[in-house]
Scaffold this active site. Sequence first.
Site, PDB file in Angstrom:
ATOM      1  N   HIS A  64     -15.820 -13.804   3.373  1.00 43.97           N
ATOM      2  CA  HIS A  64     -16.940 -13.528   3.514  1.00 43.97           C
ATOM      3  C   HIS A  64     -17.373 -12.039   3.001  1.00 43.97           C
ATOM      4  O   HIS A  64     -16.741 -11.274   2.904  1.00 43.97           O
ATOM      5  CB  HIS A  64     -17.212 -13.429   5.349  1.00 43.97           C
ATOM      6  CG  HIS A  64     -16.551 -14.694   6.058  1.00 43.97           C
ATOM      7  ND1 HIS A  64     -17.641 -15.580   6.245  1.00 43.97           N
ATOM      8  CD2 HIS A  64     -15.739 -14.900   6.646  1.00 43.97           C
ATOM      9  CE1 HIS A  64     -16.930 -16.678   6.759  1.00 43.97           C
ATOM     10  NE2 HIS A  64     -15.645 -16.269   7.274  1.00 43.97           N
ATOM     11  N   HIS A  87      -2.093 -23.290   9.877  1.00 43.47           N
ATOM     12  CA  HIS A  87      -1.927 -21.918  10.489  1.00 43.47           C
ATOM     13  C   HIS A  87      -1.523 -21.670  11.777  1.00 43.47           C
ATOM     14  O   HIS A  87      -2.279 -21.148  12.576  1.00 43.47           O
ATOM     15  CB  HIS A  87      -3.413 -21.053  10.162  1.00 43.47           C
ATOM     16  CG  HIS A  87      -4.526 -21.812  10.447  1.00 43.47           C
ATOM     17  ND1 HIS A  87      -4.743 -22.442  11.404  1.00 43.47           N
ATOM     18  CD2 HIS A  87      -5.884 -21.579   9.743  1.00 43.47           C
ATOM     19  CE1 HIS A  87      -6.136 -22.935  11.503  1.00 43.47           C
ATOM     20  NE2 HIS A  87      -6.810 -22.588  10.371  1.00 43.47           N
ATOM     21  N   HIS A 111     -10.806 -21.963   1.618  1.00 43.55           N
ATOM     22  CA  HIS A 111     -12.189 -22.312   1.611  1.00 43.55           C
ATOM     23  C   HIS A 111     -12.905 -21.711   0.709  1.00 43.55           C
ATOM     24  O   HIS A 111     -12.997 -20.500   0.686  1.00 43.55           O
ATOM     25  CB  HIS A 111     -12.692 -21.506   3.227  1.00 43.55           C
ATOM     26  CG  HIS A 111     -11.972 -22.192   4.403  1.00 43.55           C
ATOM     27  ND1 HIS A 111     -12.456 -23.459   5.036  1.00 43.55           N
ATOM     28  CD2 HIS A 111     -10.627 -21.885   4.911  1.00 43.55           C
ATOM     29  CE1 HIS A 111     -11.487 -23.349   6.088  1.00 43.55           C
ATOM     30  NE2 HIS A 111     -10.622 -22.576   6.046  1.00 43.55           N
ATOM     31  N   PHE A 112     -13.279 -22.456  -0.289  1.00 46.94           N
ATOM     32  CA  PHE A 112     -13.902 -21.702  -1.397  1.00 46.94           C
ATOM     33  C   PHE A 112     -15.446 -21.767  -1.555  1.00 46.94           C
ATOM     34  O   PHE A 112     -15.981 -21.575  -2.595  1.00 46.94           O
ATOM     35  CB  PHE A 112     -13.313 -22.531  -2.832  1.00 46.94           C
ATOM     36  CG  PHE A 112     -11.792 -21.853  -3.111  1.00 46.94           C
ATOM     37  CD1 PHE A 112     -11.342 -20.823  -2.268  1.00 46.94           C
ATOM     38  CD2 PHE A 112     -11.178 -22.418  -4.000  1.00 46.94           C
ATOM     39  CE1 PHE A 112     -10.002 -20.333  -2.843  1.00 46.94           C
ATOM     40  CE2 PHE A 112      -9.748 -22.177  -4.330  1.00 46.94           C
ATOM     41  CZ  PHE A 112      -9.209 -20.946  -3.683  1.00 46.94           C
ATOM     42  N   ARG A 113     -16.052 -22.265  -0.525  1.00 43.21           N
ATOM     43  CA  ARG A 113     -17.428 -22.107  -0.214  1.00 43.21           C
ATOM     44  C   ARG A 113     -18.408 -22.826  -1.143  1.00 43.21           C
ATOM     45  O   ARG A 113     -19.512 -22.543  -1.110  1.00 43.21           O
ATOM     46  CB  ARG A 113     -17.667 -20.646  -0.369  1.00 43.21           C
ATOM     47  CG  ARG A 113     -17.022 -19.752   0.485  1.00 43.21           C
ATOM     48  CD  ARG A 113     -17.002 -20.213   2.074  1.00 43.21           C
ATOM     49  NE  ARG A 113     -16.354 -19.138   2.709  1.00 43.21           N
ATOM     50  CZ  ARG A 113     -15.758 -19.352   3.811  1.00 43.21           C
ATOM     51  NH1 ARG A 113     -15.781 -20.457   4.446  1.00 43.21           N
ATOM     52  NH2 ARG A 113     -15.212 -18.419   4.679  1.00 43.21           N
ATOM     53  N   ASP A 132      -5.365 -19.807   4.037  1.00 37.52           N
ATOM     54  CA  ASP A 132      -6.251 -19.851   4.559  1.00 37.52           C
ATOM     55  C   ASP A 132      -7.532 -19.017   4.005  1.00 37.52           C
ATOM     56  O   ASP A 132      -8.351 -18.363   4.915  1.00 37.52           O
ATOM     57  CB  ASP A 132      -6.409 -19.574   6.013  1.00 37.52           C
ATOM     58  CG  ASP A 132      -7.512 -20.079   6.827  1.00 37.52           C
ATOM     59  OD1 ASP A 132      -8.291 -21.052   6.441  1.00 37.52           O
ATOM     60  OD2 ASP A 132      -7.777 -19.770   8.168  1.00 37.52           O
ATOM     61  N   HIS A 183      -6.917 -27.731  12.560  1.00 30.99           N
ATOM     62  CA  HIS A 183      -6.902 -26.468  13.368  1.00 30.99           C
ATOM     63  C   HIS A 183      -6.901 -26.605  14.702  1.00 30.99           C
ATOM     64  O   HIS A 183      -7.971 -27.160  15.240  1.00 30.99           O
ATOM     65  CB  HIS A 183      -8.181 -26.092  12.669  1.00 30.99           C
ATOM     66  CG  HIS A 183      -8.553 -24.764  13.102  1.00 30.99           C
ATOM     67  ND1 HIS A 183      -9.114 -23.640  12.487  1.00 30.99           N
ATOM     68  CD2 HIS A 183      -8.548 -24.212  14.563  1.00 30.99           C
ATOM     69  CE1 HIS A 183      -9.498 -22.505  13.100  1.00 30.99           C
ATOM     70  NE2 HIS A 183      -8.824 -22.759  14.319  1.00 30.99           N
ATOM     71  N   ASN A 236     -15.575 -27.382   5.233  1.00 31.81           N
ATOM     72  CA  ASN A 236     -16.692 -26.796   5.628  1.00 31.81           C
ATOM     73  C   ASN A 236     -17.685 -26.035   4.910  1.00 31.81           C
ATOM     74  O   ASN A 236     -17.836 -24.877   4.622  1.00 31.81           O
ATOM     75  CB  ASN A 236     -16.182 -25.842   6.875  1.00 31.81           C
ATOM     76  CG  ASN A 236     -15.333 -24.760   6.392  1.00 31.81           C
ATOM     77  OD1 ASN A 236     -14.329 -24.963   5.621  1.00 31.81           O
ATOM     78  ND2 ASN A 236     -15.261 -23.637   7.279  1.00 31.81           N
TER      79      ASN A 236
HETATM   80  O1  DOR Z   1     -11.114 -17.645   9.995  1.00 31.46           O
HETATM   81  C1  DOR Z   1     -11.323 -18.761   9.545  1.00 31.46           C
HETATM   82  N1  DOR Z   1     -12.459 -18.821   8.900  1.00 31.46           N
HETATM   83  N2  DOR Z   1     -10.943 -19.841  10.173  1.00 31.46           N
HETATM   84  C2  DOR Z   1     -11.274 -21.116   9.836  1.00 31.46           C
HETATM   85  O2  DOR Z   1     -10.541 -22.145  10.132  1.00 31.46           O
HETATM   86  C3  DOR Z   1     -12.347 -21.104   9.027  1.00 31.46           C
HETATM   87  C4  DOR Z   1     -12.836 -19.885   8.329  1.00 31.46           C
HETATM   88  C5  DOR Z   1     -13.956 -19.975   7.448  1.00 31.46           C
HETATM   89  O3  DOR Z   1     -14.178 -20.853   6.816  1.00 31.46           O
HETATM   90  O4  DOR Z   1     -14.367 -19.058   7.512  1.00 31.46           O
END
Ligand code: DOR
Length: 445
Positions: free
Chosen positions: A311, A236, A68-70, A307, A182, A100
């Site tokens: 944050h 995962h 997840h590279f935001r 994964d 997921h 996402n």
């Molecule tokens: O812990 C997680 N964070 N699991 C996920 O599937 C999504 C991810 C996120 O995008 O922060």
Amino acid sequence: MSNHTHLFIRQATILLPTGEFLLGDVKVQGSQIVEVGANLAVDSAAETVEINAQGLTLLPGVIDPQVHFREPGLEHKEDLFTASCACAKGGVTSFLEMPNTRPLTTNQAALTDKLQRASQKCLVNYGFFIGATGENLEDLLTVNPTCGIKIFMGSMKGPLLVDEETALEPIFAKGDRLIAVHAEDQARINQRRQEFAGISNPAIHSQIQDNQAALSATKLACKLSKKYQRRLHILHLSTGEEAEYLRQEKPDWITAEVTPQHLLLNTSAYETIGTKAQMNPPLRSPQDNQILWQALQDGVIDFIATDHAPHTLEEKAQDYPNSPSGMPGVETSLALMLTQAEQGRCTIAQVSNWMSTAVAKHYKIPNKGAIAPGYDADLVLVDLNTYRPVLAEQLLTKCGWSPFEGWNLTGWAVVTIVGGQVVYDRGQLNTEVRGQALRFETSTN
Ligand code: DOR
């Protein structure tokens, strides 16, 4: 592209596709490997760059199939440039990224935008998932290029949550593109959230989103996949129960992955690192670690993903349940797994298979995952002779922390090569290098 050898890697311990090692040289022309052998003749061409790899081990670059590279929309946590710098440092030469982001990657316009951003900013190769919403069936069938459809059966809010069987079924029924799930049962999670409301110890996270929640969703995804013989990948895998279920019930069109953290961390991590240990699906017990390892060894689990879900420390410092789930991983995954190999838990060839060869095979990414003539020169030279700790101040991920801080690891990347270009060399990044969009050999692409 010139015909001259652009890169000559000399005297490396090369992992061959057979799993054996050769002390020898690799010639790269343009973006491809052209020759592998002992004592290759050096071209006299002036532009040849020579890398002295004595004492180092040459592996195919890591392909991380879940990150997840935001970007776009959440760049305060990470962006495609910082994430790809972290990849280069970690020996990750390709990644598959999740939908996402903001806006969600649920249609062609959003996918095209991500590909465009990546072509401008990414130091390594990239591919993107398309997210299912339950209302974008047509997009799921037509967008290109994508590595597959991502379904959040649980642990998600908003349009990307598709948790009802009636909404899942049409996605499985139509098309033949890979579906990656997921797998957590949202109804069970909702109910248990109420039961355990008011508890701020993050360890409760593993009880709320328990093993049963994961097992029940994995079973549902497998049921639908078998009904339509639809290519399914379970992201995962986290529990012993799911691994034992798949051991009994896994047709060859279903694959599964595990993260280094689900192999190496367990619920005891909440005591030491608190909410940094919080992710979805949650960390489990030491017994789950054991069963997952065995399933990986036995081929029940096919490959490894991080994964990577950064944050900020500020976000993570909030009390549970306001603290977000997720932890970074691309910078440490290869060293973590090679350290396990050095400690006798598995072999280096297995690690390379799980982190590169098998990923290329199952996502049908051509010309990647092996060191052989004709393959892309996505390579990593690692040092298996020295140990160095994971230090927060050395991390390139924008979030600036790791759940593995202080772990003393070997097998760190020394040189990383993407498409024949040196992108990382002994602590220095070459930020001029750009990766390519990955191709996927599927009937729809
Ligand atoms: O812990 C997680 N964070 N699991 C996920 O599937 C999504 C991810 C996120 O995008 O922060």
